[in-house]
Structures are given as C-alpha cells and as structure tokens.
Design a protein around this motif. Structure first.
Motif, PDB file in Angstrom:
ATOM      1  N   GLY A  70     -40.087  48.750 -11.852  1.00  0.00           N
ATOM      2  CA  GLY A  70     -41.297  48.126 -12.377  1.00  0.00           C
ATOM      3  C   GLY A  70     -41.036  46.756 -12.975  1.00  0.00           C
ATOM      4  O   GLY A  70     -41.837  45.829 -12.796  1.00  0.00           O
ATOM      5  N   GLY A  71     -39.917  46.608 -13.691  1.00  0.00           N
ATOM      6  CA  GLY A  71     -39.572  45.297 -14.231  1.00  0.00           C
ATOM      7  C   GLY A  71     -39.292  44.283 -13.148  1.00  0.00           C
ATOM      8  O   GLY A  71     -39.679  43.100 -13.263  1.00  0.00           O
ATOM      9  N   ALA A  72     -38.636  44.732 -12.081  1.00  0.00           N
ATOM     10  CA  ALA A  72     -38.373  43.822 -10.960  1.00  0.00           C
ATOM     11  C   ALA A  72     -39.672  43.416 -10.272  1.00  0.00           C
ATOM     12  O   ALA A  72     -39.855  42.257  -9.881  1.00  0.00           O
ATOM     13  N   MET A  73     -40.597  44.368 -10.145  1.00  0.00           N
ATOM     14  CA  MET A  73     -41.867  44.055  -9.503  1.00  0.00           C
ATOM     15  C   MET A  73     -42.683  43.072 -10.341  1.00  0.00           C
ATOM     16  O   MET A  73     -43.396  42.211  -9.809  1.00  0.00           O
ATOM     17  N   GLY A  74     -42.590  43.176 -11.674  1.00  0.00           N
ATOM     18  CA  GLY A  74     -43.374  42.312 -12.536  1.00  0.00           C
ATOM     19  C   GLY A  74     -43.073  40.840 -12.357  1.00  0.00           C
ATOM     20  O   GLY A  74     -43.968  39.997 -12.504  1.00  0.00           O
ATOM     21  N   VAL A  75     -41.847  40.503 -12.048  1.00  0.00           N
ATOM     22  CA  VAL A  75     -41.487  39.096 -11.849  1.00  0.00           C
ATOM     23  C   VAL A  75     -42.201  38.530 -10.616  1.00  0.00           C
ATOM     24  O   VAL A  75     -42.776  37.428 -10.645  1.00  0.00           O
ATOM     25  N   PHE A  76     -42.204  39.285  -9.528  1.00  0.00           N
ATOM     26  CA  PHE A  76     -42.833  38.802  -8.297  1.00  0.00           C
ATOM     27  C   PHE A  76     -44.347  38.701  -8.451  1.00  0.00           C
ATOM     28  O   PHE A  76     -44.968  37.747  -7.974  1.00  0.00           O
ATOM     29  N   THR A  77     -44.961  39.689  -9.110  1.00  0.00           N
ATOM     30  CA  THR A  77     -46.418  39.636  -9.271  1.00  0.00           C
ATOM     31  C   THR A  77     -46.827  38.486 -10.183  1.00  0.00           C
ATOM     32  O   THR A  77     -47.831  37.804  -9.913  1.00  0.00           O
ATOM     33  N   THR A  78     -46.077  38.257 -11.256  1.00  0.00           N
ATOM     34  CA  THR A  78     -46.415  37.150 -12.163  1.00  0.00           C
ATOM     35  C   THR A  78     -46.279  35.801 -11.462  1.00  0.00           C
ATOM     36  O   THR A  78     -47.144  34.915 -11.597  1.00  0.00           O
ATOM     37  N   LYS A  79     -45.202  35.657 -10.696  1.00  0.00           N
ATOM     38  CA  LYS A  79     -45.005  34.394  -9.975  1.00  0.00           C
ATOM     39  C   LYS A  79     -46.123  34.167  -8.967  1.00  0.00           C
ATOM     40  O   LYS A  79     -46.649  33.044  -8.830  1.00  0.00           O
TER      41      LYS A  79
END
Length: 527
Positions: free
Chosen positions: A167-176
């Motif tokens: 989930g933390g890894a996914m959050g970076v891509f979605t925010t970008k």
C-alpha cells in the motif's frame, strides 16, 4: 669404707625412658607437619564465572577465611567475595533474564553507610547486535511476547505488514499521477484552481466516510468480510486515481470518486481494527497490542514508500506496476483476514458450527471454524438460505401454511418455516423472544434446512423420473412432507440444542444473539 650400693628402681627407669621417647616423637612430628605446611603449594581457587570475576575486581576480599565464615560459606549463607569485607549482599534482581546483585557497605557497627548501595552485574554484557534486537522488539512486539498474545498474532501481523508495504508503494504512484493530472507538473497550471480541485477531492472523500458510518453493527458481526471489502475498495480507488493520467480533463470527478472509495476503506479498517486486536490480547493489554501493531504497519508503509520512490526514478509502466502491487496487496489482505481467529459466532461461523455438528456430531475448534468461514462473496450472489427475523409477508404467501405449522411452536418464542418457491428457511421471532430464543431459532432453522436437504437427496436418489438435478425443490417436497419435516425438526432441536451449546462452549466459542444480526420484525399476539 666402700660406699653402699645404690639401688636402682627398674620400673621407674623404664617409665622415664618411655616418657622421654614419647615427647621426642611428638616434637619431631610437629616439626615435620609445620615444614610440610610451609612448603606446600597454595590450594587452587574454585573456578569463577564472569559475574564473580567482576565482583572480585570491584570488591576484593581477604585471603584468610575465619572458621565461622568458612562454615557459613559451606551452608550458602555468605558468598566468598563478601567474607571479611565491609560489603554485604542485600538482594538479587532479574530483568528479562539478566541478573544483578545489590550490595551495601557496612560501617563496622552493624549498620550500613548511607548511599552505599551498589549494583553488581551477574550477566555478561550484551553484544551490540543483541542490544539492537532488544531495542527493535520494544517497538514492534507487545510486552511479554509471545505469552501475552494468541498464536494467530504472528501470521496476522506478517500479512498486515506485507499489505501496508504494498500500500505504501502504491501511494507514491497514485500521488504522482494525481499531481500530474491536476496540473502541478505543468507551468501553465493556475495555483488557485489546483488548490480548489484538491480541496473538493478531499471533501468528497469525507462525505463518503460519513455516509458509510451508518453500517453500524455490521462492523462487529461481519468484520472480516467488511475488512476485505474495504481493501478491495482501496485498490479500486487507487486504480481510478491512476486512470486520471489517461483522462486529465476528468480529474475532479474521477479523483472525487477515488477518494470516496478510499475513505470508505479507511472507515472500515479503523472500525474493525479494535475487535481484531482484542482477539489477540490475552490480558488487559489491548492498548499495547494496538500500539505495536500500528507501529509495524507504519514501518512497513515507510519501507514500501522508500522502495517506490526509487522505482519511480526509472519510470516503470503504470499498468504493470499497478497490477503487481495490487495483486500483492489483495493477497496479503486476504491472508491477513483469514489468519484472524475470533471466539464469537456470527452467522457465517454459526452455520459452519451447526452444519458440522449435524453431520459429524462435533463442533469445530476455533481455528477450524474461522478457517472455514467464507470471507468474500462476489457481487450478485444471493444471500444465504436462512433468514433470521424476517417479515411475515416474506415468509408466507398462503395463510393456511402458517396456520398449519403454528401449533408446533406454541411453547416456543419463535416460528420456523420453509418456503419452497424461494428455497429459503425463515425463522420468525415473537415479541417475547430473548437472546437464547434467537439462538435457538437460528439453530432450528439450520436443523430444518438439513432435514429438507436430506429429504431432497433421498427423493432424488430413489426417483427415476427426476432427471434435472437443478430442478426446484417444490417439485420434490410436497406440503405434507414439509409438515413432517417441521415436526421432525422440532424433535431434533429438543434433543440436540443443549448438547450443541455445551460442545460449543467446550471449544471456546462465545455465542451472542447480536452477532447473528436478526431482523427487527416480531410477531405480536392479538387480543
């Protein structure tokens, strides 16, 4: 004149010579023993461990040991390092396997000097690696671990950490992706419009969070199912956020929809967290278990964020990255939920327990019952075959069928029937029904369903006319047969309900009518 002869007493002479010889022998033996003692090597001192060596270095002792202290040493009353010393042992202390001695200095009058208490370490100093492990354990595991939590705590936290990592890894891509879509990465973007869009997105998410809070008691009796459903919504929201990269002109509606889904997932996770952690705590340590669990989740989230930041520098494919991270997230979430062992019987676990009891005569254990619980049902799948607390119009279409079975339940505070057209068993509750009556009604409904299915299987195996195995039960089960099945189920319930409750309690199950989520409709007597 010759001197008279002297008479010598021979016995006295012999006695004198014997005494002289004895004295000479004693003197000679005394000198020999003294010489041996003077020339003998010192006795070897007993081996001392590291703790005693430290004590000797800090508090040296005298060489000579008086007999009184020697006797006390042999009896274990005084230790060697304190003999003929002004220091005296006060007590010993142990913390997590490490031990200390506390000593105090004597002033010679039988009293202890003020501020003279000292600690002597009896254990070897910890290696730096061991100290680091102890430091980390104090942040990630509850005190007294593993005795302070149930065995299912470790697999649950393992999969929870993996889920938060993905989930933390996914959050970076979605925010970008969101920042690029809203226009932050482009110079022509207007800061005011960007801020308004972002605020509207967050506001929509908060509205969705408030609306979903009305689910109420479902967070208690179906918490596993809601937790996994919430994680599905979380990934759905992440997918919509990533899709804004392909449709930047639809940023606001897509971002709002994604934020609503993610906030609903956040409500689900927060609402089901406490009951799950409560199931792991063995004592009054639910706060400690919760704090350490959230610490593990945050650590995993930070690790996933750091890895994702490094990956974004290589500009990986969003579709491939989302697919891999989403699969890892959902698989971890599913295993996380399945590893939870709850002691309560909701509808799903109650069905597993009753079905096993009717077929094998035994109630499954806590771990077995939780493992057989159904976690996820695809959309469109109809609800279970048993309805607890329905309205009268849903259970009966013909008044005669109600009047036919009512006498069977005159002494009960519920009524159970089977509707062939809907292939469901209905357990209607009377207005006097208490908690045990609701549990008994649910048990009776399962017994009736088991009896109906047994009759169905018997008819299908004996009849050669029925070719279609999926044909409706109304073709096989007549109204007369239904009356027989209900009468038979009443006899079975009167015999089996008590043993079922006893065996369920032996396995550690806790039954509550609230967790079965009965409907609010009640049959009221008139007159």
């Amino acid at each position: 004149m010759a001197p008279p002869p002297i008479k010598i007493n021979k016995s006295a002479t012999a006695q004198s010579l014997s005494s002289s010889t004895t004295a000479t022998t004693l003197v000679r033996e005394t000198l020999r023993i003294s010489a041996n003692l003077a020339s003998a090597p010192p006795l070897p001192s007993p081996p001392t461990n590291a703790s005693n060596s430290a004590a000797h270095q800090q508090f040296p002792t005298a060489v000579a040991v008086p007999p009184v202290y020697a006797d006390r040493m042999r009896m274990g009353m005084v230790e060697e390092e304190f003999v003929q010393s002004s220091l005296r042992l006060i007590c010993c202390e142990e913390i997590d396997g490490r031990r200390w001695k506390y000593v105090a200095e004597n002033d010679g009058t039988g009293r202890f000097k003020k501020n003279s208490v000292r600690a002597v370490r009896l254990h070897a100093p910890q290696a730096p690696v061991e100290e680091l492990v102890s430091f980390i354990r104090s942040y990630v595991v509850p005190e007294g671990f593993p005795d302070s939590v149930t065995p299912s705590y470790v697999p649950y936290m393992t999969f929870r950490a993996l889920k938060h990592f993905f989930g933390g890894a996914m959050g970076v891509f979605t925010t970008k992706t969101l920042l690029n879509a809203v226009g932050i990465a482009h110079k022509q973007a207007i800061p005011g419009a960007v801020a308004i869009n972002w605020i509207l997105k967050d506001g929509a998410g908060r509205v969705g969070k408030m609306l979903f809070a009305r689910q109420g008691k479902k967070f208690d009796y179906d918490l596993k199912q809601l937790r996994f459903t919430g994680d599905l919504l979380m990934e759905l929201g992440a997918g919509v956020e990533l899709a804004t990269a392909a449709f930047p002109h639809l940023f606001l509606p897509m971002a709002c929809a994604a934020n609503v889904a993610k906030n609903v997932a956040a409500v689900t996770s927060t609402s089901t967290r406490t009951p799950i952690y409560k199931a792991f705590a063995k004592g009054e340590n639910i706060g400690d278990v919760t704090a350490k669990g959230e610490c593990v989740s945050n650590i995993a989230d930070l690790l996933g964020t750091g890895l994702s930041i490094m990956l974004t520098r290589r500009n990986p494919s969003l579709v491939i990255t989302f697919s891999l991270l989403s699969c890892g997230y959902l698989l971890s979430s599913y295993q996380e939920v399945r590893s939870v062992v709850l002691h309560t019987l909701n509808r799903a676990r109650f069905s597993v327990a009753v079905d096993s009891f009717l077929k094998t005569g035994r109630v499954p254990s806590l771990r077995e019952g939780n493992a057989r619980e159904k976690i996820f049902s695809p959309p469109g799948v109809k609800e279970g075959p048993i309805v607890l607390g329905p309205r009268f119009k849903d259970a009966f279409q013909d008044p005669s069928s109600y009047l036919a079975i009512e006498p069977f339940f005159e002494d009960e505070r519920y009524l159970v029937t089977y509707n062939p057209s809907k292939d469901k068993v209905y357990a209607l509750l009377k207005d006097q029904a208490k908690a045990d009556d609701i549990l008994k009604a649910a048990f009776h409904a399962h017994v009736l369903l088991h009896s109906v299915h047994s009759a169905q299987d018997s008819r299908r195996s004996s009849s050669q006319k029925v070719q279609d195995q999926d044909k409706n039960l109304s073709y096989i089960l007549s109204n007369a047969d239904l009356g027989d099945r209900i009468a038979e189920s009443c006899k079975m319930v009167s015999t089996l309900y008590g043993p079922f409750k006893s065996k369920a309690a032996e396995q550690g199950w806790r039954m509550s009518d609230l967790l079965l989520n009965p409907g609010r409709a009640r049959l009221v007597t008139t007159g």
